[in-house]
Design a protein around this motif. Structure first.
Motif, PDB file in Angstrom:
ATOM      1  N   PHE A   1      -7.668   2.208   3.228  1.00  0.00           N
ATOM      2  CA  PHE A   1      -6.280   1.485   4.072  1.00  0.00           C
ATOM      3  C   PHE A   1      -6.851   1.742   5.566  1.00  0.00           C
TER       4      PHE A   1
ATOM      5  N   ALA B   1       0.753  -1.358  -0.148  1.00  0.00           N
ATOM      6  CA  ALA B   1       0.478   0.025   0.069  1.00  0.00           C
ATOM      7  C   ALA B   1       0.667   1.317   0.014  1.00  0.00           C
TER       8      ALA B   1
ATOM      9  N   MET C   1      -6.782   7.042  -0.426  1.00  0.00           N
ATOM     10  CA  MET C   1      -5.993   6.065  -0.957  1.00  0.00           C
ATOM     11  C   MET C   1      -6.181   5.490   0.862  1.00  0.00           C
TER      12      MET C   1
ATOM     13  N   TRP D   1       1.303   4.155  -3.043  1.00  0.00           N
ATOM     14  CA  TRP D   1       1.299   5.617  -3.093  1.00  0.00           C
ATOM     15  C   TRP D   1       2.030   6.413  -3.609  1.00  0.00           C
TER      16      TRP D   1
END
Length: 259
Positions: free
Chosen positions: A181, A129, A177, A133
């Motif tokens: 998460f 993740a 995002m 990003w």
């Protein structure tokens, strides 16, 4: 068999999710997190210090590489890895709550979970993740700054119309995002510390807690973001206290959210 024992041959019942969290629960979780930090500061300072050193190394690398503007997306993505760093703090809080003496061996060994690699699997997701990003942030930077002729070596580039637009778009994309998460990890990682469940079950429970207590969990996300951002301003040093307090507090919020 004792009525409170779970037959290992039987599947565990699905986690029962609370649907009545209130804002007061956040205050109580923070107070409990602060008490845990004061009761066993050695663990908080250790994990907080690790986070501080990582932040300083990241900042030093960006400056040494002549691209200080990359500190912004890196700092924005820093909270993505905080839940995984806090796994040891969840274990420390769990042991203190259960009346067990926290030990370095148990706290540092929390990453092994119950010997089934479920927490380490979540760690892989965390790393992916954060990497994703940074790729997205790089793409946004390239789209908006390519025509300006200014690269990541100049902070002044952020004050141009293209730079301000990039910051606005990047912040919006990053917020979406980060919340996705956050919803995936806020409950799942503490659950994997406490219970022998697979990470998919834990993730589903985490999403359910956020969905059924959306306003309260949005408030908790805002608190985490604001506290971590403020703590990063003085050369990341505020994370020495902010990270452990929030980590301990997240454990107590989890305990209130999962029966």
């Amino acid at each position: 068999m004792n009525a409170i024992e779970q037959d290992p041959a039987l599947p565990l019942p699905p986690p029962q999710v609370a649907e009545d969290l209130v804002l007061g629960d956040l205050g109580r979780a923070l107070a409990a997190g602060w008490r845990d930090f004061l009761a066993m500061p050695q663990f908080g300072i250790f994990f907080g210090g690790f986070y501080v050193l990582a932040g300083l190394a990241m900042g030093g690398a960006a400056i040494a590489g002549g691209e200080p503007t990359w500190l912004i997306p890196a700092m924005a993505g820093f909270p993505l890895v905080a839940p995984f760093v806090a796994v040891g703090l969840y274990e420390a809080s769990r042991r203190r709550e259960a009346g067990e003496a926290p030990s370095w061996r148990a706290v540092l060994g929390a990453l092994k979970g119950h010997g089934d690699d479920q927490i380490l699997s979540m760690g892989v997701i965390v790393f992916v993740a954060f990497s994703f990003w940074m790729i997205v942030a790089h793409a946004i930077f390239a789209v908006f700054m390519a025509e300006s002729g200014m690269g990541g070596e100049s902070v002044a580039a952020l004050l141009t119309p293209a730079g301000l637009t990039m910051l606005a778009v990047g912040s919006a994309v990053g917020a979406v995002m980060a919340f996705a998460f956050y919803a995936m990890t806020v409950i799942s990682l503490p659950m994997l510390v406490e219970r022998k469940v697979d990470f998919l079950t834990a993730i589903i429970a985490s999403f359910k807690v956020v969905r059924t207590n959306l306003f309260v969990m949005l408030a908790w996300a805002a608190i985490i973001a604001a506290v971590l951002f403020a703590a990063m301003i003085p050369a990341f040093l505020g994370l020495m206290v902010a990270l452990p307090v929030l980590g301990h507090a997240t454990w107590h919020l989890y305990r209130g959210a999962i029966a």
